[in-house]
Write a protein that holds these residues in place. Sequence first.
Motif, PDB file in Angstrom:
ATOM      1  N   ALA A 121       0.854  -1.188   0.000  1.00  0.00           N
ATOM      2  CA  ALA A 121       0.000   0.000   0.000  1.00  0.00           C
ATOM      3  C   ALA A 121       0.887   1.235   0.000  1.00  0.00           C
ATOM      4  N   GLN A 122       0.386   2.273  -0.654  1.00  0.00           N
ATOM      5  CA  GLN A 122       1.139   3.514  -0.754  1.00  0.00           C
ATOM      6  C   GLN A 122       0.155   4.680  -0.757  1.00  0.00           C
ATOM      7  N   LEU A 123       0.487   5.762  -0.082  1.00  0.00           N
ATOM      8  CA  LEU A 123      -0.336   6.962  -0.133  1.00  0.00           C
ATOM      9  C   LEU A 123      -0.025   7.710  -1.427  1.00  0.00           C
ATOM     10  N   GLN A 124      -1.070   8.111  -2.125  1.00  0.00           N
ATOM     11  CA  GLN A 124      -0.894   8.890  -3.349  1.00  0.00           C
ATOM     12  C   GLN A 124      -1.842  10.068  -3.330  1.00  0.00           C
ATOM     13  N   LEU A 125      -1.473  11.093  -4.059  1.00  0.00           N
ATOM     14  CA  LEU A 125      -2.273  12.298  -4.142  1.00  0.00           C
ATOM     15  C   LEU A 125      -3.519  12.031  -4.973  1.00  0.00           C
ATOM     16  N   GLN A 126      -4.677  12.279  -4.375  1.00  0.00           N
ATOM     17  CA  GLN A 126      -5.947  12.100  -5.083  1.00  0.00           C
ATOM     18  C   GLN A 126      -6.305  13.364  -5.851  1.00  0.00           C
ATOM     19  N   SER A 127      -6.040  14.522  -5.244  1.00  0.00           N
ATOM     20  CA  SER A 127      -6.368  15.794  -5.870  1.00  0.00           C
ATOM     21  C   SER A 127      -5.270  16.791  -5.577  1.00  0.00           C
ATOM     22  N   THR A 130      -6.966  20.019  -3.778  1.00  0.00           N
ATOM     23  CA  THR A 130      -7.364  19.933  -2.368  1.00  0.00           C
ATOM     24  C   THR A 130      -6.290  19.305  -1.484  1.00  0.00           C
ATOM     25  N   GLY A 131      -5.327  18.615  -2.063  1.00  0.00           N
ATOM     26  CA  GLY A 131      -4.286  17.952  -1.280  1.00  0.00           C
ATOM     27  C   GLY A 131      -4.755  16.669  -0.628  1.00  0.00           C
ATOM     28  N   GLN A 132      -5.906  16.166  -1.030  1.00  0.00           N
ATOM     29  CA  GLN A 132      -6.414  14.932  -0.440  1.00  0.00           C
ATOM     30  C   GLN A 132      -5.633  13.731  -0.953  1.00  0.00           C
ATOM     31  N   LEU A 133      -5.467  12.762  -0.055  1.00  0.00           N
ATOM     32  CA  LEU A 133      -4.739  11.544  -0.382  1.00  0.00           C
ATOM     33  C   LEU A 133      -5.684  10.366  -0.538  1.00  0.00           C
ATOM     34  N   MET A 134      -5.189   9.315  -1.176  1.00  0.00           N
ATOM     35  CA  MET A 134      -5.899   8.051  -1.276  1.00  0.00           C
ATOM     36  C   MET A 134      -4.873   6.944  -1.036  1.00  0.00           C
ATOM     37  N   VAL A 135      -5.365   5.749  -0.797  1.00  0.00           N
ATOM     38  CA  VAL A 135      -4.497   4.589  -0.632  1.00  0.00           C
ATOM     39  C   VAL A 135      -4.481   3.846  -1.954  1.00  0.00           C
ATOM     40  N   ASN A 136      -3.277   3.593  -2.472  1.00  0.00           N
ATOM     41  CA  ASN A 136      -3.148   2.864  -3.728  1.00  0.00           C
ATOM     42  C   ASN A 136      -2.384   1.569  -3.479  1.00  0.00           C
ATOM     43  N   PHE A 137      -2.884   0.489  -4.047  1.00  0.00           N
ATOM     44  CA  PHE A 137      -2.216  -0.803  -3.977  1.00  0.00           C
ATOM     45  C   PHE A 137      -1.605  -1.134  -5.328  1.00  0.00           C
ATOM     46  N   ASP A 138      -0.445  -1.762  -5.268  1.00  0.00           N
ATOM     47  CA  ASP A 138       0.188  -2.273  -6.477  1.00  0.00           C
ATOM     48  C   ASP A 138       1.232  -3.299  -6.038  1.00  0.00           C
ATOM     49  N   PHE A 139       1.839  -3.944  -7.013  1.00  0.00           N
ATOM     50  CA  PHE A 139       2.861  -4.938  -6.708  1.00  0.00           C
ATOM     51  C   PHE A 139       4.240  -4.294  -6.828  1.00  0.00           C
ATOM     52  N   PHE A 140       5.007  -4.401  -5.764  1.00  0.00           N
ATOM     53  CA  PHE A 140       6.384  -3.947  -5.704  1.00  0.00           C
ATOM     54  C   PHE A 140       7.205  -5.114  -5.167  1.00  0.00           C
ATOM     55  N   PRO A 141       7.524  -6.099  -6.033  1.00  0.00           N
ATOM     56  CA  PRO A 141       8.135  -7.342  -5.549  1.00  0.00           C
ATOM     57  C   PRO A 141       9.536  -7.182  -4.966  1.00  0.00           C
ATOM     58  N   ASP A 142      10.239  -6.106  -5.301  1.00  0.00           N
ATOM     59  CA  ASP A 142      11.608  -5.937  -4.812  1.00  0.00           C
ATOM     60  C   ASP A 142      11.685  -5.152  -3.507  1.00  0.00           C
ATOM     61  N   THR A 143      10.535  -4.889  -2.879  1.00  0.00           N
ATOM     62  CA  THR A 143      10.533  -4.145  -1.617  1.00  0.00           C
ATOM     63  C   THR A 143      10.377  -5.107  -0.451  1.00  0.00           C
ATOM     64  N   PRO A 144      10.993  -4.764   0.687  1.00  0.00           N
ATOM     65  CA  PRO A 144      10.867  -5.653   1.858  1.00  0.00           C
ATOM     66  C   PRO A 144       9.464  -5.570   2.466  1.00  0.00           C
ATOM     67  N   ILE A 145       9.083  -6.638   3.136  1.00  0.00           N
ATOM     68  CA  ILE A 145       7.808  -6.663   3.853  1.00  0.00           C
ATOM     69  C   ILE A 145       8.042  -6.010   5.211  1.00  0.00           C
ATOM     70  N   ARG A 146       7.482  -4.812   5.396  1.00  0.00           N
ATOM     71  CA  ARG A 146       7.647  -4.062   6.648  1.00  0.00           C
ATOM     72  C   ARG A 146       6.359  -4.181   7.449  1.00  0.00           C
TER      73      ARG A 146
END
Length: 167
Positions: A121-127, A130-146
């Motif tokens: 999950a990653q926070l991304q700018l929705q607008s 307004t500066g509102q954020l949304m949660v975006n999911f995607d696959f990032f296989p080379d990142t550690p599981i935190r």
Amino acid sequence: MSRQASPALIGAFVAGAVGLIVAGILIISGGRLLLTDKTSYVLYFQGSVKGLNIGSPVNFRGVNIGTVTDIQLVVSEKESEIRIPVIIEIDNTRFLSSETGKPQIDDDDSMDKLIEAGLRAQLQLQSLVTGQLMVNFDFFPDTPIRIVKGPGIAAVQGLTEIPTIQT
């Protein structure tokens, strides 16, 4: 000459009106209010979640799959730390199996497999305006599981944690 109104007739009228209102809401929503299979998860983002609100969308590659249902502050007196668990609700019917046509993430094992494959999950700018954020999911296989351990987990006990990456 005036006639007194029948209490039974008034009660039937009110009950019928309430029934029509409920039916109208269900028709307008497409039955999604009561018939969806949703699962709650917890996310811990590093840094500020300013701009993320309850009701913000949760997307997977641009497809809306859920919403943010709660944002909490969990204080650890021992470690002098504050964690911010973000509770999201995902509509399980959005992930369908290509073989069976049934929901794919309807159990913890399926979500664990997706996390191992790199789901983050990653926070991304929705607008931008307004500066509102949304949660975006995607696959990032080379990142550690935190995964966050310790304080904060008790407040959201029973929820599966989905790892996050930097915004």
